[in-house]
Design a protein around this motif. Structure first.
Motif, PDB file in Angstrom:
ATOM      1  N   GLN A   1       1.751  11.610   0.844  1.00 32.40           N
ATOM      2  CA  GLN A   1       1.266  12.652   0.829  1.00 32.40           C
ATOM      3  C   GLN A   1       2.638  13.918   1.121  1.00 32.40           C
ATOM      4  O   GLN A   1       2.764  14.594  -0.057  1.00 32.40           O
ATOM      5  CB  GLN A   1      -0.376  13.132   0.930  1.00 32.40           C
ATOM      6  CG  GLN A   1      -0.993  12.299   0.470  1.00 32.40           C
ATOM      7  CD  GLN A   1      -2.494  12.863   1.167  1.00 32.40           C
ATOM      8  OE1 GLN A   1      -2.492  13.150   2.144  1.00 32.40           O
ATOM      9  NE2 GLN A   1      -3.881  12.549   0.090  1.00 32.40           N
ATOM     10  N   GLU A   2       3.493  13.280   1.919  1.00 32.82           N
ATOM     11  CA  GLU A   2       4.540  14.392   2.737  1.00 32.82           C
ATOM     12  C   GLU A   2       5.536  14.396   2.148  1.00 32.82           C
ATOM     13  O   GLU A   2       6.135  14.863   0.805  1.00 32.82           O
ATOM     14  CB  GLU A   2       4.212  13.656   3.783  1.00 32.82           C
ATOM     15  CG  GLU A   2       5.200  14.544   4.510  1.00 32.82           C
ATOM     16  CD  GLU A   2       6.117  14.270   6.269  1.00 32.82           C
ATOM     17  OE1 GLU A   2       6.053  15.534   7.196  1.00 32.82           O
ATOM     18  OE2 GLU A   2       5.783  13.067   6.336  1.00 32.82           O
ATOM     19  N   THR A   3       5.560  12.921   1.475  1.00 37.73           N
ATOM     20  CA  THR A   3       7.261  12.333   1.054  1.00 37.73           C
ATOM     21  C   THR A   3       6.936  13.436  -0.814  1.00 37.73           C
ATOM     22  O   THR A   3       7.631  13.430  -0.817  1.00 37.73           O
ATOM     23  CB  THR A   3       7.332  10.883   0.842  1.00 37.73           C
ATOM     24  OG1 THR A   3       7.275  10.473   2.136  1.00 37.73           O
ATOM     25  CG2 THR A   3       8.443  10.644  -0.058  1.00 37.73           C
TER      26      THR A   3
ATOM     27  N   VAL B   1       6.795  12.417 -14.953  1.00 38.08           N
ATOM     28  CA  VAL B   1       7.702  11.616 -14.439  1.00 38.08           C
ATOM     29  C   VAL B   1       7.586  10.054 -15.212  1.00 38.08           C
ATOM     30  O   VAL B   1       6.003  10.115 -15.922  1.00 38.08           O
ATOM     31  CB  VAL B   1       6.614  11.775 -12.639  1.00 38.08           C
ATOM     32  CG1 VAL B   1       7.398  12.496 -11.594  1.00 38.08           C
ATOM     33  CG2 VAL B   1       5.594  10.977 -12.939  1.00 38.08           C
ATOM     34  N   SER B   2       7.959   9.539 -14.634  1.00 44.54           N
ATOM     35  CA  SER B   2       8.109   7.810 -15.521  1.00 44.54           C
ATOM     36  C   SER B   2       8.517   7.062 -14.085  1.00 44.54           C
ATOM     37  O   SER B   2       9.586   7.042 -13.198  1.00 44.54           O
ATOM     38  CB  SER B   2       9.250   7.745 -15.794  1.00 44.54           C
ATOM     39  OG  SER B   2       9.641   6.356 -17.115  1.00 44.54           O
ATOM     40  N   ILE B   3       7.738   5.619 -13.893  1.00 48.20           N
ATOM     41  CA  ILE B   3       7.672   5.824 -12.971  1.00 48.20           C
ATOM     42  C   ILE B   3       7.941   3.879 -12.451  1.00 48.20           C
ATOM     43  O   ILE B   3       6.503   3.424 -13.242  1.00 48.20           O
ATOM     44  CB  ILE B   3       6.109   6.224 -11.404  1.00 48.20           C
ATOM     45  CG1 ILE B   3       5.702   7.520 -11.452  1.00 48.20           C
ATOM     46  CG2 ILE B   3       6.515   5.297  -9.998  1.00 48.20           C
ATOM     47  CD1 ILE B   3       4.768   7.509 -10.942  1.00 48.20           C
ATOM     48  N   ASP B   4       8.537   3.122 -12.088  1.00 51.29           N
ATOM     49  CA  ASP B   4       8.746   2.001 -11.506  1.00 51.29           C
ATOM     50  C   ASP B   4       8.707   1.256 -10.414  1.00 51.29           C
ATOM     51  O   ASP B   4       8.610   2.267  -9.193  1.00 51.29           O
ATOM     52  CB  ASP B   4      10.443   1.428 -11.956  1.00 51.29           C
ATOM     53  CG  ASP B   4      10.258   1.276 -13.703  1.00 51.29           C
ATOM     54  OD1 ASP B   4       9.437   1.359 -14.536  1.00 51.29           O
ATOM     55  OD2 ASP B   4      11.871   0.964 -13.797  1.00 51.29           O
TER      56      ASP B   4
ATOM     57  N   PRO C   1       0.933  -1.451   0.058  1.00 51.15           N
ATOM     58  CA  PRO C   1      -0.108  -0.061   0.099  1.00 51.15           C
ATOM     59  C   PRO C   1       0.613   0.964  -0.083  1.00 51.15           C
ATOM     60  O   PRO C   1       0.436   2.443  -0.717  1.00 51.15           O
ATOM     61  CB  PRO C   1      -0.828  -0.041   1.514  1.00 51.15           C
ATOM     62  CG  PRO C   1      -0.916  -1.326   1.729  1.00 51.15           C
ATOM     63  CD  PRO C   1       0.408  -2.074   0.721  1.00 51.15           C
ATOM     64  N   ALA C   2       1.874   1.239   0.786  1.00 52.38           N
ATOM     65  CA  ALA C   2       2.387   2.654   0.668  1.00 52.38           C
ATOM     66  C   ALA C   2       3.479   2.982  -0.643  1.00 52.38           C
ATOM     67  O   ALA C   2       3.661   4.096  -1.339  1.00 52.38           O
ATOM     68  CB  ALA C   2       4.066   2.319   1.898  1.00 52.38           C
ATOM     69  N   GLY C   3       3.937   1.651  -1.206  1.00 48.39           N
ATOM     70  CA  GLY C   3       4.553   1.994  -1.874  1.00 48.39           C
ATOM     71  C   GLY C   3       3.472   2.348  -3.897  1.00 48.39           C
ATOM     72  O   GLY C   3       3.870   3.427  -4.587  1.00 48.39           O
ATOM     73  N   THR C   4       2.502   1.854  -3.474  1.00 46.39           N
ATOM     74  CA  THR C   4       0.921   2.054  -4.369  1.00 46.39           C
ATOM     75  C   THR C   4       0.918   3.692  -4.516  1.00 46.39           C
ATOM     76  O   THR C   4       1.181   4.086  -5.446  1.00 46.39           O
ATOM     77  CB  THR C   4       0.181   0.560  -4.625  1.00 46.39           C
ATOM     78  OG1 THR C   4       1.620  -0.568  -4.281  1.00 46.39           O
ATOM     79  CG2 THR C   4      -0.575   1.343  -5.702  1.00 46.39           C
ATOM     80  N   TYR C   5       0.244   3.619  -2.550  1.00 44.33           N
ATOM     81  CA  TYR C   5      -0.463   5.170  -2.993  1.00 44.33           C
ATOM     82  C   TYR C   5       0.871   6.062  -3.491  1.00 44.33           C
ATOM     83  O   TYR C   5       0.458   7.566  -3.963  1.00 44.33           O
ATOM     84  CB  TYR C   5      -0.228   5.530  -1.617  1.00 44.33           C
ATOM     85  CG  TYR C   5      -1.327   3.952  -0.932  1.00 44.33           C
ATOM     86  CD1 TYR C   5      -2.837   3.854  -2.050  1.00 44.33           C
ATOM     87  CD2 TYR C   5      -1.732   4.333   0.176  1.00 44.33           C
ATOM     88  CE1 TYR C   5      -3.502   2.895  -1.031  1.00 44.33           C
ATOM     89  CE2 TYR C   5      -2.823   2.893   1.239  1.00 44.33           C
ATOM     90  CZ  TYR C   5      -3.885   3.285   0.365  1.00 44.33           C
ATOM     91  OH  TYR C   5      -4.620   2.406   0.480  1.00 44.33           O
TER      92      TYR C   5
ATOM     93  N   LEU D   1       2.269  10.639  -6.769  1.00 41.20           N
ATOM     94  CA  LEU D   1       2.970  11.029  -7.404  1.00 41.20           C
ATOM     95  C   LEU D   1       2.624  11.381  -9.146  1.00 41.20           C
ATOM     96  O   LEU D   1       3.397  12.008 -10.147  1.00 41.20           O
ATOM     97  CB  LEU D   1       4.836  10.354  -7.551  1.00 41.20           C
ATOM     98  CG  LEU D   1       5.659  10.707  -8.639  1.00 41.20           C
ATOM     99  CD1 LEU D   1       6.280  11.968  -8.560  1.00 41.20           C
ATOM    100  CD2 LEU D   1       7.624  10.199  -8.186  1.00 41.20           C
ATOM    101  N   SER D   2       2.123  10.101  -9.815  1.00 45.83           N
ATOM    102  CA  SER D   2       1.619  10.517 -10.738  1.00 45.83           C
ATOM    103  C   SER D   2       1.033  11.455 -11.602  1.00 45.83           C
ATOM    104  O   SER D   2       0.298  11.926 -12.852  1.00 45.83           O
ATOM    105  CB  SER D   2       1.105   8.786 -10.963  1.00 45.83           C
ATOM    106  OG  SER D   2      -0.521   8.647 -10.977  1.00 45.83           O
ATOM    107  N   LYS D   3       0.292  12.173  -9.901  1.00 44.64           N
ATOM    108  CA  LYS D   3      -0.705  13.073 -10.465  1.00 44.64           C
ATOM    109  C   LYS D   3      -0.407  14.287 -10.253  1.00 44.64           C
ATOM    110  O   LYS D   3      -2.062  15.344 -10.525  1.00 44.64           O
ATOM    111  CB  LYS D   3      -2.303  12.543  -9.195  1.00 44.64           C
ATOM    112  CG  LYS D   3      -2.982  10.952  -9.578  1.00 44.64           C
ATOM    113  CD  LYS D   3      -4.312  10.999  -8.414  1.00 44.64           C
ATOM    114  CE  LYS D   3      -4.387   9.428 -10.008  1.00 44.64           C
ATOM    115  NZ  LYS D   3      -5.707   8.667  -8.564  1.00 44.64           N
ATOM    116  N   THR D   4       0.602  14.120  -9.661  1.00 47.65           N
ATOM    117  CA  THR D   4       1.528  15.812  -9.748  1.00 47.65           C
ATOM    118  C   THR D   4       1.276  15.875 -10.831  1.00 47.65           C
ATOM    119  O   THR D   4       1.133  15.380 -11.605  1.00 47.65           O
ATOM    120  CB  THR D   4       2.673  15.610  -9.200  1.00 47.65           C
ATOM    121  OG1 THR D   4       3.680  14.965  -9.562  1.00 47.65           O
ATOM    122  CG2 THR D   4       2.398  15.217  -8.152  1.00 47.65           C
TER     123      THR D   4
END
Length: 467
Positions: free
Chosen positions: A386-388, A42-45, A26-30, A35-38
């Protein structure tokens, strides 16, 4: 999902920020979703060491909690969208090193969670029959990296702790196996529990009813387990000034206290399996005989007015043949990433990883339990993320400027080529869907939602269509 051997990748103009997130729970997926919605390009793995995603929800939630496991649906919607790439069955430290990550990504977010048991330093803790609850949870949840068998030989068991994990352990030990069969428990877990002689589980908490950490719903569900009596003891119930205030001002505390108090008025039904809830008792010593657990000695405690307790010098012995400590989880250190040994977390401020001198480690971030410790429910990891992510976005200019990733390595396909050159059997999202469909088909044959495949090699063989 396929990736060509080579693509044109513009690293000079408006290129995406390359981000790796370590951990597909959950932490990584959230974090990936946020991040994808900022506004950041970005390109995310998401890199996951197990062949299956979803982390704690798949391997930390008891199988008889399908309501909580429905969180997987939301996580799958994120991972299956197509804009975030899953690289599962990849271990950081062996398959990919930290230097590899720095060469191929501008930023790395560690979301590896907390899966080890916190220590409990009392005499007898190392006796045979003394276990960590996290290890037991991994076994009954079919974690691929733990043994297939568990020593279920105790008729009477002590569980130390008053959180939801303690309730899960107590319920799985006490529950009649036929009532677990609609769930996804693997065949080896079914066989182990069927051989268990356990009839009585004693759950111990050192403070009072207003200080327990059970969620109201989980506690109420405990009282509805078929064929299992929940037994409470009026002498274990006391309230000081802080307890009364907590029960009056906190809705969840009020609900928990009401449930526990109601149970003091309820007569046991005489079932052959029982869960005993003991409060205001602190573990003093695990008693042994011939090197094995033979009992537990608890010290009666007393509330001190502020919700804290101290020992009274009155000791109570209980005959048990196994002890499970459910006193909290502890983060796992990643070699090369600054770790706070006192808190069991990656050293950080607001998700920015800090070195021993307190300086920010360029490009390294963290979120979830490995960031703040194993406190709170799964949904609380959203605020962590959200903070990170807010801090990562604020650092974007510096991340571009200070990136150690070379122009050639920044192509997303180079990471996959590197892993395949190292003969790592990478499981992509499409591959996971093959394994997911297989588990569901196993469940369909038995009238269940799914049956988990447990051995790692079998999981990867099915996912990669090598079986």
């Amino acid at each position: 999902m396929t990736f060509p051997d080579r693509i044109e990748y513009d690293v000079t103009a408006n290129r995406p920020l390359r981000v790796a997130i370590i951990g597909a729970g959950p932490a990584g997926t959230y974090a990936a979703d946020i991040l994808s919605k900022t506004d950041l390009h970005v390109s995310i793995d998401i890199i996951e060491r197990l062949p299956a995603p979803f982390g704690l929800v798949r391997y930390g939630v008891a199988p008889d909690h399908p309501r909580i496991k429905q969180i997987i649906v939301a996580l799958a919607n994120v991972l299956g969208r197509g804009d975030i790439r899953l690289l599962a069955n990849v271990n950081i430290g062996t398959d990919l090193t930290l230097d590899d990550l720095r060469e191929h990504y501008d930023a790395v977010i560690f979301a590896t969670g907390s899966f080890k048991d916190a220590e409990l330093d009392i005499p007898g803790i190392d006796l045979e029959g003394s276990y960590g609850a996290a290890d037991f949870v991994s076994w009954y949840d079919g974690h691929p990296d733990v043994p297939r068998t568990w020593p279920l030989e105790a008729k009477e068991v002590a569980v130390l702790g008053v959180g939801n994990v303690a309730l899960d352990v107590a319920r799985i030990l006490a529950k009649h196996v036929p009532d677990l069969m609609p769930t996804e428990i693997p065949a080896n877990v079914q066989a182990g529990l069927e051989s268990s002689p356990c009839t009585d589980v004693h759950v111990f908490g050192r403070r009072g009813p207003a200080q327990v950490k059970f969620s109201p719903l989980e506690l109420r569900e405990l009282g509805q387990v078929p064929g299992v009596d929940v037994i409470v003891y009026p002498e274990d119930y006391d309230f000081d000034e802080a307890s009364m205030e907590a029960a009056e001002t906190n809705k969840q505390t009020k609900q928990v206290v009401k449930t526990l108090t109601d149970w003091t008025l309820r007569e046991p039904k005489g079932y052959d399996h029982r869960i005993h809830l003991h409060l205001l008792q602190e573990p003093h010593e695990i008693l042994g005989e011939d090197g094995k657990v033979a009992g537990i000695r608890m010290e009666r405690t007393a509330l001190q007015g502020d919700g804290s307790v101290k020992g009274t010098g009155e000791f109570l012995d209980y005959p048990v043949q196994a002890v499970y400590r459910a006193v909290g989880y502890w983060g796992t250190e990643i070699e090369g990433v600054p770790f706070d040994d006192r808190k069991g977390v990656i050293r950080n401020e607001g998700g920015r990883v800090l070195d021993e001198s307190g300086q920010q480690v360029p490009g390294f971030y963290t979120t979830g339990w490995i960031k703040r410790g194993p406190v709170g429910l799964i949904g609380h990891t959203k605020s962590d993320a959200q903070e990170t992510i807010a801090n990562l976005v604020a650092d974007a200019d510096a991340l571009f400027a200070e990136s150690r990733a070379g122009a050639e390595q920044l192509s997303p396909d180079n990471v996959l080529r590197l892993l395949r050159a190292r003969e790592v059997p990478v499981v992509l999202w499409d591959d996971w869907e093959v394994l997911d469909a297989h588990e569901r088909s196993l469940g369909d044959a038995q009238g269940r939602e799914r049956v988990k495949v447990v051995p790692r090699e079998e999981m990867t063989d099915i996912a990669l269509k090598r079986a």
